[in-house]
Design a protein around this motif. Structure first.
Motif, PDB file in Angstrom:
ATOM      1  N   LEU A 272     -27.380 -43.743  13.905  1.00 35.19           N
ATOM      2  CA  LEU A 272     -28.234 -43.245  12.823  1.00 35.19           C
ATOM      3  C   LEU A 272     -28.325 -44.240  11.672  1.00 35.19           C
ATOM      4  N   MET A 273     -27.479 -45.290  11.699  1.00 35.29           N
ATOM      5  CA  MET A 273     -27.478 -46.251  10.598  1.00 35.29           C
ATOM      6  C   MET A 273     -28.310 -47.476  10.967  1.00 35.29           C
ATOM      7  N   ASN A 274     -29.071 -47.957   9.998  1.00 30.74           N
ATOM      8  CA  ASN A 274     -29.838 -49.180  10.171  1.00 30.74           C
ATOM      9  C   ASN A 274     -28.924 -50.365   9.834  1.00 30.74           C
ATOM     10  N   LEU A 275     -28.775 -51.277  10.799  1.00 33.73           N
ATOM     11  CA  LEU A 275     -27.821 -52.385  10.618  1.00 33.73           C
ATOM     12  C   LEU A 275     -28.230 -53.344   9.503  1.00 33.73           C
ATOM     13  N   GLU A 276     -29.501 -53.331   9.139  1.00 32.02           N
ATOM     14  CA  GLU A 276     -29.925 -54.255   8.084  1.00 32.02           C
ATOM     15  C   GLU A 276     -29.785 -53.648   6.694  1.00 32.02           C
ATOM     16  N   THR A 277     -30.106 -52.346   6.564  1.00 33.17           N
ATOM     17  CA  THR A 277     -30.023 -51.716   5.233  1.00 33.17           C
ATOM     18  C   THR A 277     -28.629 -51.137   4.977  1.00 33.17           C
ATOM     19  N   LEU A 278     -27.842 -50.957   6.042  1.00 34.25           N
ATOM     20  CA  LEU A 278     -26.530 -50.290   5.978  1.00 34.25           C
ATOM     21  C   LEU A 278     -26.647 -48.885   5.393  1.00 34.25           C
ATOM     22  N   ASP A 279     -27.782 -48.254   5.658  1.00 31.70           N
ATOM     23  CA  ASP A 279     -27.992 -46.876   5.197  1.00 31.70           C
ATOM     24  C   ASP A 279     -28.495 -46.044   6.380  1.00 31.70           C
ATOM     25  N   TRP A 280     -28.383 -44.717   6.241  1.00 34.40           N
ATOM     26  CA  TRP A 280     -28.959 -43.820   7.262  1.00 34.40           C
ATOM     27  C   TRP A 280     -30.449 -44.085   7.335  1.00 34.40           C
ATOM     28  N   ASP A 281     -30.989 -44.043   8.538  1.00 34.78           N
ATOM     29  CA  ASP A 281     -32.381 -44.409   8.751  1.00 34.78           C
ATOM     30  C   ASP A 281     -33.174 -43.152   9.128  1.00 34.78           C
ATOM     31  N   ASP A 282     -34.215 -42.844   8.326  1.00 34.15           N
ATOM     32  CA  ASP A 282     -34.946 -41.587   8.535  1.00 34.15           C
ATOM     33  C   ASP A 282     -35.573 -41.487   9.921  1.00 34.15           C
ATOM     34  N   GLU A 283     -36.074 -42.615  10.438  1.00 39.20           N
ATOM     35  CA  GLU A 283     -36.697 -42.549  11.767  1.00 39.20           C
ATOM     36  C   GLU A 283     -35.644 -42.231  12.844  1.00 39.20           C
ATOM     37  N   LEU A 284     -34.485 -42.886  12.750  1.00 38.01           N
ATOM     38  CA  LEU A 284     -33.425 -42.612  13.733  1.00 38.01           C
ATOM     39  C   LEU A 284     -32.974 -41.153  13.619  1.00 38.01           C
ATOM     40  N   ILE A 285     -32.812 -40.704  12.372  1.00 33.35           N
ATOM     41  CA  ILE A 285     -32.382 -39.316  12.154  1.00 33.35           C
ATOM     42  C   ILE A 285     -33.390 -38.351  12.779  1.00 33.35           C
ATOM     43  N   SER A 286     -34.682 -38.699  12.661  1.00 37.43           N
ATOM     44  CA  SER A 286     -35.725 -37.789  13.172  1.00 37.43           C
ATOM     45  C   SER A 286     -35.680 -37.695  14.707  1.00 37.43           C
ATOM     46  N   PHE A 287     -35.254 -38.779  15.371  1.00 35.61           N
ATOM     47  CA  PHE A 287     -35.164 -38.739  16.845  1.00 35.61           C
ATOM     48  C   PHE A 287     -34.209 -37.635  17.316  1.00 35.61           C
ATOM     49  N   PHE A 288     -33.205 -37.333  16.471  1.00 36.81           N
ATOM     50  CA  PHE A 288     -32.165 -36.367  16.883  1.00 36.81           C
ATOM     51  C   PHE A 288     -32.288 -35.050  16.112  1.00 36.81           C
ATOM     52  N   ASN A 289     -33.283 -34.999  15.210  1.00 38.58           N
ATOM     53  CA  ASN A 289     -33.537 -33.774  14.436  1.00 38.58           C
ATOM     54  C   ASN A 289     -32.266 -33.296  13.710  1.00 38.58           C
ATOM     55  N   ILE A 290     -31.641 -34.249  13.011  1.00 33.12           N
ATOM     56  CA  ILE A 290     -30.397 -33.948  12.287  1.00 33.12           C
ATOM     57  C   ILE A 290     -30.716 -33.846  10.787  1.00 33.12           C
ATOM     58  N   PRO A 291     -30.384 -32.722  10.127  1.00 34.14           N
ATOM     59  CA  PRO A 291     -30.621 -32.663   8.672  1.00 34.14           C
ATOM     60  C   PRO A 291     -29.808 -33.753   7.959  1.00 34.14           C
ATOM     61  N   ARG A 292     -30.487 -34.545   7.126  1.00 34.70           N
ATOM     62  CA  ARG A 292     -29.839 -35.715   6.520  1.00 34.70           C
ATOM     63  C   ARG A 292     -28.621 -35.331   5.680  1.00 34.70           C
ATOM     64  N   GLN A 293     -28.670 -34.131   5.059  1.00 35.43           N
ATOM     65  CA  GLN A 293     -27.548 -33.760   4.177  1.00 35.43           C
ATOM     66  C   GLN A 293     -26.233 -33.515   4.931  1.00 35.43           C
ATOM     67  N   MET A 294     -26.301 -33.506   6.263  1.00 31.23           N
ATOM     68  CA  MET A 294     -25.053 -33.372   7.037  1.00 31.23           C
ATOM     69  C   MET A 294     -24.221 -34.660   7.022  1.00 31.23           C
ATOM     70  N   LEU A 295     -24.895 -35.770   6.677  1.00 31.79           N
ATOM     71  CA  LEU A 295     -24.269 -37.077   6.903  1.00 31.79           C
ATOM     72  C   LEU A 295     -23.438 -37.523   5.703  1.00 31.79           C
ATOM     73  N   PRO A 296     -22.309 -38.181   5.967  1.00 30.60           N
ATOM     74  CA  PRO A 296     -21.455 -38.637   4.861  1.00 30.60           C
ATOM     75  C   PRO A 296     -22.028 -39.850   4.129  1.00 30.60           C
ATOM     76  N   GLU A 297     -21.484 -40.118   2.964  1.00 33.40           N
ATOM     77  CA  GLU A 297     -21.848 -41.335   2.217  1.00 33.40           C
ATOM     78  C   GLU A 297     -21.234 -42.543   2.933  1.00 33.40           C
ATOM     79  N   ILE A 298     -22.002 -43.628   3.037  1.00 32.29           N
ATOM     80  CA  ILE A 298     -21.490 -44.831   3.724  1.00 32.29           C
ATOM     81  C   ILE A 298     -20.911 -45.799   2.693  1.00 32.29           C
ATOM     82  N   ARG A 299     -19.669 -46.206   2.897  1.00 32.75           N
ATOM     83  CA  ARG A 299     -18.992 -47.090   1.934  1.00 32.75           C
ATOM     84  C   ARG A 299     -18.442 -48.334   2.648  1.00 32.75           C
ATOM     85  N   PRO A 300     -18.031 -49.353   1.892  1.00 30.99           N
ATOM     86  CA  PRO A 300     -17.395 -50.524   2.510  1.00 30.99           C
ATOM     87  C   PRO A 300     -16.105 -50.125   3.253  1.00 30.99           C
ATOM     88  N   SER A 301     -15.675 -50.979   4.179  1.00 31.31           N
ATOM     89  CA  SER A 301     -14.468 -50.702   4.974  1.00 31.31           C
ATOM     90  C   SER A 301     -13.199 -50.928   4.160  1.00 31.31           C
TER      91      SER A 301
END
Ligand SMILES: Nc1ncnc2c1ncn2[C@@H]1O[C@H](COP(=O)(O)OP(=O)(O)O)[C@@H](O)[C@H]1O
Ligand SMILES: O=P(O)(O)OC[C@H](O)CO
Length: 505
Positions: free
Chosen positions: A193-222
């Protein structure tokens, strides 16, 4: 500053807590297994509440056994089995369903539909992954579609998703009393669900799986100087410690093996095998069946990418000989049995129990033992099992060389199977490259500790960590080129026999 850093390693078969000193030596460890729930063929689940309970227990026991306290820990890191999906209610803390484990193949129809509907190339381009049952998104979709009430709860913002890092971070920092909902870039890169270039959740990928975006955690550095949160004073750590490191377990092992330069690689031999090659700040797109994935992101430094060869079944094939066939009574016995014969006696075993992962990505494959004659014994099968671990790694190494142009001059190894001297010698023979194992073989937990410690200045630079790495043992190749070519040709033929076995459509 406190003298130690702690790390939770939440793996597929067990959870451990380890405490490291400044030299990277382990001063304390405790480990507990959890149940493998196998409700039907191809399904693999874990109970998230049991995982949290085991995590609490290993933390308490390791600290108590070494008479250490929260105040002795400069920071804490978490590393985890990747992809495994947990969905829980943030108000009650109750999971809606068991965690669906990375090995689970129930989503094979979801995965094959993605390819059929022409979404495969978008996924490969944005997420760096091939459509496969392995990754989290299809597992979350399955829970949303099959467990009563989850979709409505997700839309209302009550049902949340996380891999086991996120689940543990949430529980360690307060759970229903205000736990954080965070993951890191390496874990996010395995969700699909993450775009490797933006390092953020990607709306198009999310739409493929019909997942509500608010389910997803915040992405932080390792490794994050802006800590993810703090442990609760009345939690298992028994005091307030900053949580500053979070990495998927294979990326953590790459950090623990100090593969900080482009071209450096490690291979971890556990339940499955996972070879990661650091490709630096450049995102290399695989043409040879590997994953393009995150290696790590430390603070505000540029993100580092990796090519990965993931193999589903290696050490677990040894467990299969023990648990299902009963031809050995413990994993270590496979070495004695295999040494009873000089070679594989013509037998090849392709343990495609979950289909074949890298570099084939064939969910229609199933396991096969080929080349049998009446001459063969359990010892040949034991030998073929160890060879299978090594030949699968050869497939992945070849793909890596094709994709990156990097020729390995040594392979750094770690994980449970590396206790097997014969297997490591076979690996050197089959690859034609020396195999090297470090003194601190718990590289996964060590990598998470390094990420956490770097964030708080316990370790100042990556160079300090490189100084901590010391070789324990090295295996040199002994086979001739002819032997190597002949052995590998047999393996490649055997792989062909496993393909197109189940009808996934
Ligand atoms: N001496 C051995 N020879 C071969 N395989 C082994 C040996 N010891 C352990 N294993 C295998 O190693 C795996 C466990 O390794 P580990 O690194 O703890 O895995 P994980 O982190 O995936 O739980 C098991 O699948 C087991 O069968
Ligand atoms: O828990 P392990 O060590 O078997 O690792 C599992 C991997 O993270 C799966 O991608």
């Amino acid at each position: 500053m406190a003298d130690f850093v702690g790390a939770v390693d939440q793996g597929t078969t067990s959870t451990r807590f380890m405490i490291f000193d400044h030299s990277g030596n382990a001063v304390g460890i405790h480990q507990l297994e959890h149940e493998q729930i196998l409700p039907q063929a191809g399904w693999v689940e874990h109970n998230p509440l049991e995982i949290w309970e085991r995590t609490s227990s290993v933390i308490r026991t390791a600290l108590n056994a070494n008479n250490l306290h929260a105040s002795d820990l400069a920071a804490l890191g978490i590393t985890n089995q990747r992809e495994t999906a947990v969905v829980w209610n943030r108000k009650t803390g109750r999971p809606y369903y068991n965690a669906i484990v990375w090995q689970d193949t129930r989503t094979d129809r979801i995965a094959s539909a993605l390819e059929r509907e022409g979404k495969g190339d978008v996924i490969r381009q944005k997420a760096g992954l091939p459509p496969a049952t392995y990754f989290s998104a299809g597992k979350v979709q399955w829970i949303l579609e099959n467990v009563d009430g989850v979709r409505a709860a997700a839309e209302a913002g009550d049902a949340v998703f996380g891999n086991t890092d996120t689940w543990l971070l949430w529980n360690l920092t307060g759970g229903t009393e205000g736990g954080v909902h965070i993951t890191d870039v390496t874990n996010a890169s395995r969700t699909m669900l993450m775009n490797l270039e933006t390092l953020d959740w990607d709306d198009e990928l999310i739409s493929f799986f019909n997942i509500p975006r608010q389910m997803l955690p915040e992405i932080r550095p390792s490794s994050d100087p802006n800590k993810y949160g703090e442990t609760l004073a009345n939690g298992p750590v028994g005091g307030v410690v900053a949580l500053t490191g979070d990495l998927g377990d294979q990326q953590a092992a790459t950090v623990g093996q100090v593969c900080f330069n482009p071209g450096e690689a490690k291979n971890t031999y556990g339940t499955g095998n996972f070879m990661l090659l650091n490709t630096g700040t450049e995102l290399v797109r695989s043409k040879a069946g590997l994953l393009s994935t995150m290696c790590y992101k430390f603070g505000d430094e540029a993100p580092v990418y990796a090519l990965e060869g993931s193999i589903a079944v290696t050490g677990s094939a040894v467990q299969w000989l023990r648990d299902q066939l009963g031809i050995i009574s413990g994993a270590a016995e496979i070495e004695t049995l295999a040494k009873q014969v000089e070679d594989n006696g013509g037998v090849y075993f392709v343990p495609a129990f979950s289909g074949l992962f890298a570099p084939y990505w064939r969910s229609d494959a199933r396991g096969a033992i080929v080349g049998l004659s009446r001459f063969n014994t359990n010892a040949h099968l034991a030998r073929a099992t160890l060879e299978a671990i090594c030949y699968q790694s050869k497939d992945v190494t070849d793909a890596m060389e094709k994709d990156s142009g990097v020729t390995l001059d040594v392979l750094k190894v770690d994980g449970g199977v590396t206790a097997n001297e014969l297997a490591m010698q076979m690996q050197a023979d089959i690859l034609g490259v020396p195999v090297s194992k470090p003194v601190v073989a718990e590289t996964t937990a060590l990598g998470a500790a390094y990420a956490a410690g770097l964030a708080v200045g316990f370790w100042k630079t990556k160079e300090e960590l490189v100084q901590n790495w010391n070789e324990d043992k090295r295996w040199e190749p002994q086979w001739s080129d002819e032997q190597r070519a002949e052995g590998y040709a047999g393996w490649q033929k055997a792989v062909q026999r496993t393909l197109d076995w189940v009808d996934v459509d």
